[in-house]
Design a protein around this motif. Structure first.
Motif, mmCIF file in Angstrom:
data_model
loop_
_atom_site.group_PDB
_atom_site.id
_atom_site.type_symbol
_atom_site.label_atom_id
_atom_site.label_comp_id
_atom_site.label_asym_id
_atom_site.label_seq_id
_atom_site.Cartn_x
_atom_site.Cartn_y
_atom_site.Cartn_z
ATOM 1 N N LEU A 88 -44.760 2.179 -28.840
ATOM 2 C CA LEU A 88 -44.070 1.206 -29.699
ATOM 3 C C LEU A 88 -44.063 1.659 -31.159
ATOM 4 C CD1 LEU A 88 -45.315 -2.200 -28.208
ATOM 5 C CD2 LEU A 88 -43.190 -0.944 -27.722
ATOM 6 N N GLY A 89 -45.080 2.395 -31.551
ATOM 7 C CA GLY A 89 -45.125 2.900 -32.921
ATOM 8 C C GLY A 89 -44.117 4.009 -33.187
ATOM 9 N N ARG A 90 -43.519 4.519 -32.125
ATOM 10 C CA ARG A 90 -42.540 5.606 -32.276
ATOM 11 C C ARG A 90 -41.104 5.106 -32.318
ATOM 12 N NH1 ARG A 90 -45.957 8.009 -27.683
ATOM 13 N NH2 ARG A 90 -47.585 9.155 -28.818
ATOM 14 N N ARG A 91 -40.892 3.804 -32.162
ATOM 15 C CA ARG A 91 -39.539 3.259 -32.177
ATOM 16 C C ARG A 91 -39.438 2.129 -33.190
ATOM 17 N NH1 ARG A 91 -36.122 4.837 -28.135
ATOM 18 N NH2 ARG A 91 -34.618 4.013 -29.675
ATOM 19 N N LEU A 92 -38.254 1.967 -33.770
ATOM 20 C CA LEU A 92 -38.026 0.911 -34.747
ATOM 21 C C LEU A 92 -37.909 -0.451 -34.065
ATOM 22 C CD1 LEU A 92 -35.343 2.651 -36.977
ATOM 23 C CD2 LEU A 92 -37.596 1.890 -37.769
ATOM 24 N N VAL A 156 -45.607 9.418 -35.825
ATOM 25 C CA VAL A 156 -44.832 10.557 -36.291
ATOM 26 C C VAL A 156 -43.384 10.510 -35.811
ATOM 27 C CG1 VAL A 156 -44.602 13.066 -36.119
ATOM 28 C CG2 VAL A 156 -46.841 12.047 -36.570
ATOM 29 N N ALA A 157 -43.182 10.241 -34.537
ATOM 30 C CA ALA A 157 -41.832 10.307 -33.978
ATOM 31 C C ALA A 157 -40.907 9.233 -34.532
ATOM 32 C CB ALA A 157 -41.895 10.202 -32.457
ATOM 33 N N LEU A 158 -41.447 8.241 -35.215
ATOM 34 C CA LEU A 158 -40.584 7.211 -35.801
ATOM 35 C C LEU A 158 -39.621 7.826 -36.812
ATOM 36 C CD1 LEU A 158 -40.162 4.093 -35.759
ATOM 37 C CD2 LEU A 158 -41.590 4.007 -37.812
ATOM 38 N N GLY A 159 -40.030 8.908 -37.449
ATOM 39 C CA GLY A 159 -39.154 9.560 -38.410
ATOM 40 C C GLY A 159 -37.865 10.056 -37.792
ATOM 41 N N ASP A 160 -37.910 10.412 -36.509
ATOM 42 C CA ASP A 160 -36.699 10.906 -35.843
ATOM 43 C C ASP A 160 -35.630 9.822 -35.784
ATOM 44 O OD1 ASP A 160 -38.021 13.276 -35.455
ATOM 45 O OD2 ASP A 160 -38.640 12.791 -33.416
ATOM 46 N N GLU A 161 -36.036 8.614 -35.393
ATOM 47 C CA GLU A 161 -35.060 7.529 -35.292
ATOM 48 C C GLU A 161 -34.547 7.127 -36.676
ATOM 49 O OE1 GLU A 161 -36.382 4.182 -33.045
ATOM 50 O OE2 GLU A 161 -34.445 3.163 -33.136
ATOM 51 N N ILE A 162 -35.433 7.143 -37.674
ATOM 52 C CA ILE A 162 -35.014 6.796 -39.030
ATOM 53 C C ILE A 162 -34.027 7.833 -39.573
ATOM 54 C CG2 ILE A 162 -35.829 6.552 -41.416
ATOM 55 C CD1 ILE A 162 -38.453 5.411 -40.237
ATOM 56 N N GLY A 163 -34.351 9.102 -39.414
ATOM 57 C CA GLY A 163 -33.457 10.145 -39.882
ATOM 58 C C GLY A 163 -32.114 10.116 -39.183
ATOM 59 N N GLU A 164 -32.130 9.871 -37.885
ATOM 60 C CA GLU A 164 -30.890 9.784 -37.124
ATOM 61 C C GLU A 164 -30.055 8.590 -37.599
ATOM 62 O OE1 GLU A 164 -31.317 8.761 -32.977
ATOM 63 O OE2 GLU A 164 -29.622 10.023 -32.447
ATOM 64 N N ALA A 165 -30.696 7.455 -37.813
ATOM 65 C CA ALA A 165 -29.964 6.255 -38.228
ATOM 66 C C ALA A 165 -29.295 6.453 -39.587
ATOM 67 C CB ALA A 165 -30.920 5.059 -38.275
ATOM 68 N N LEU A 166 -29.932 7.238 -40.463
ATOM 69 C CA LEU A 166 -29.375 7.461 -41.802
ATOM 70 C C LEU A 166 -28.505 8.711 -41.864
ATOM 71 C CD1 LEU A 166 -32.524 6.554 -43.954
ATOM 72 C CD2 LEU A 166 -30.456 5.178 -43.630
ATOM 73 N N THR A 192 -38.781 17.591 -39.746
ATOM 74 C CA THR A 192 -37.917 17.780 -38.581
ATOM 75 C C THR A 192 -36.490 18.031 -39.043
ATOM 76 O OG1 THR A 192 -39.275 16.209 -37.353
ATOM 77 C CG2 THR A 192 -37.153 16.816 -36.384
ATOM 78 N N HIS A 193 -35.908 19.132 -38.589
ATOM 79 C CA HIS A 193 -34.497 19.422 -38.855
ATOM 80 C C HIS A 193 -33.652 18.757 -37.768
ATOM 81 C CE1 HIS A 193 -30.732 21.736 -38.945
ATOM 82 N NE2 HIS A 193 -31.027 21.957 -40.227
ATOM 83 N N GLY A 194 -32.546 18.122 -38.178
ATOM 84 C CA GLY A 194 -31.688 17.453 -37.200
ATOM 85 C C GLY A 194 -32.422 16.347 -36.464
ATOM 86 N N PRO A 195 -33.034 15.401 -37.166
ATOM 87 C CA PRO A 195 -33.836 14.381 -36.479
ATOM 88 C C PRO A 195 -32.987 13.518 -35.555
ATOM 89 C CG PRO A 195 -33.445 13.751 -38.768
ATOM 90 C CD PRO A 195 -32.956 15.151 -38.630
ATOM 91 N N ARG A 196 -33.521 13.282 -34.387
ATOM 92 C CA ARG A 196 -32.889 12.353 -33.448
ATOM 93 C C ARG A 196 -33.942 11.933 -32.426
ATOM 94 N NH1 ARG A 196 -30.750 17.367 -31.750
ATOM 95 N NH2 ARG A 196 -31.408 17.954 -29.638
ATOM 96 N N VAL A 197 -33.725 10.769 -31.835
ATOM 97 C CA VAL A 197 -34.666 10.254 -30.840
ATOM 98 C C VAL A 197 -34.762 11.239 -29.682
ATOM 99 C CG1 VAL A 197 -35.107 8.392 -29.199
ATOM 100 C CG2 VAL A 197 -34.215 7.866 -31.477
ATOM 101 N N GLY A 198 -35.986 11.543 -29.295
ATOM 102 C CA GLY A 198 -36.205 12.476 -28.189
ATOM 103 C C GLY A 198 -36.700 13.838 -28.628
ATOM 104 N N ARG A 199 -36.716 14.091 -29.961
ATOM 105 C CA ARG A 199 -37.293 15.350 -30.434
ATOM 106 C C ARG A 199 -38.756 15.432 -29.991
ATOM 107 N NH1 ARG A 199 -33.803 19.353 -31.913
ATOM 108 N NH2 ARG A 199 -32.445 18.770 -33.663
ATOM 109 N N THR A 200 -39.242 16.641 -29.753
ATOM 110 C CA THR A 200 -40.634 16.829 -29.347
ATOM 111 C C THR A 200 -41.451 17.325 -30.539
ATOM 112 O OG1 THR A 200 -40.404 19.157 -28.723
ATOM 113 C CG2 THR A 200 -39.799 17.490 -27.074
ATOM 114 N N ASP A 201 -42.772 17.283 -30.381
ATOM 115 C CA ASP A 201 -43.639 17.770 -31.453
ATOM 116 C C ASP A 201 -43.442 19.267 -31.695
ATOM 117 O OD1 ASP A 201 -44.682 15.276 -31.834
ATOM 118 O OD2 ASP A 201 -46.459 15.607 -30.597
ATOM 119 N N ALA A 202 -42.969 19.989 -30.691
ATOM 120 C CA ALA A 202 -42.733 21.426 -30.861
ATOM 121 C C ALA A 202 -41.544 21.690 -31.769
ATOM 122 C CB ALA A 202 -42.496 22.077 -29.501
ATOM 123 N N GLU A 203 -40.772 20.640 -32.088
ATOM 124 C CA GLU A 203 -39.584 20.821 -32.914
ATOM 125 C C GLU A 203 -39.827 20.383 -34.367
ATOM 126 O OE1 GLU A 203 -35.774 20.167 -30.204
ATOM 127 O OE2 GLU A 203 -37.235 18.557 -29.893
#
Length: 261
Positions: A88-92, A156-166, A192-203
């Motif tokens: 839940l902490g990884r999603r908005l 950490v992964a919450l940044g992916d959804e935020i970056g994608e939304a913006l 993270t370059h090209g943030p989007r939901v589903g990115r992994t920690d390796a990215e």
């Protein structure tokens, strides 16, 4: 008469590290001072995890630097749920997603996210000074910066959804790290370059242990700027982007030594 605590032969090394070494002993046990110090460190680590996040205070500090801010929350409704449900902490939250869908400006080169993570104390102490140290690099390179997003109960992964939304090209998430027994206030940055939901920690790339006793603000800002520049040049982050920032000397001319934006 009780025998005094034995002196550990490694005592001379204690000035080189905050790690618990050369603690000495009193008979078969640790000296009382070390038992008490360990109890204090454990209490400080617990406090760092559970301390309420002063998002308004962070927003005021960023506003003083001239940054517009947005405040959002993850889908974790409270701290207890956040600790039990990392997903839940990884999603908005739904409401926060709507806030970002309406936000301006969009499609920036970089969006900064400040999230409490597992140490609000780290964010309170270091997020604003690090942002201030990074600003000269952003100005020099001419990178566009979106609104700084302050996220409560964020991982950490919450940044992916935020970056994608913006619609951001990159997102750098400043987050309180899991407290250690000698570092309850350590800040980490995940790029993270090209943030989007589903990115992994390796990215993503991580810059860790940002605090006065670890990586200084100036050093961390330089490393982050170097990673941003290289991520733009290569079009990626993660395991394919090796940290070679140490090959560039950190001097007063550092700004001129960064790779081209």
């Amino acid at each position: 008469m009780a025998e005094p605590p034995a002196r550990d032969p490694w005592t001379h090394l204690t000035g080189l590290t905050a790690a618990r070494i050369a603690l000495g002993r009193a008979g078969p046990a640790l000296p009382t001072r070390e038992v008490l110090a360990l109890s204090l460190a454990h209490a400080q680590a617990r406090d760092a995890v559970h301390a309420p996040f002063d998002s308004e205070g962070v927003a005021r500090g960023l506003a003083a630097l001239g940054h517009a801010t947005l405040q959002v929350a993850s889908a974790a409704p409270d701290r207890a749920t956040y600790l039990r449900r990392p997903d839940l902490g990884r999603r908005l939250s739904s409401a926060s997603r709507e806030v970002l869908d309406r936000a301006e400006p969009r499609d920036a080169d970089l969006v900064l996210v400040v999230a409490d993570g597992l140490s609000s104390a780290a964010v309170h102490a270091h997020a604003v000074p690090l942002t201030q140290a990074l600003q000269p690099y952003l100005d020099r390179a001419g990178w566009s910066l979106g609104p700084v997003v302050i996220a409560t109960q964020g991982r950490v992964a919450l940044g992916d959804e935020i970056g994608e939304a913006l619609g951001a090209a990159m997102v750098a998430l400043l987050v309180g790290e899991r407290p250690g027994l000698s570092s309850p206030d350590s800040l980490g940055v995940y790029l993270t370059h090209g943030p989007r939901v589903g990115r992994t920690d390796a990215e993503r790339n991580c810059i860790s242990n940002i605090r006065p006793q670890g990586l200084s603000y100036d050093e961390a800002a330089f490393k982050l700027a170097w990673h941003i520049a290289e991520a733009r040049r290569l079009g990626l982050t993660g395991v394919a982007l090796k940290d070679e920032s140490d090959l560039v000397s950190l001097t007063t001319q550092t700004h001129d030594q960064l790779p081209p934006a």
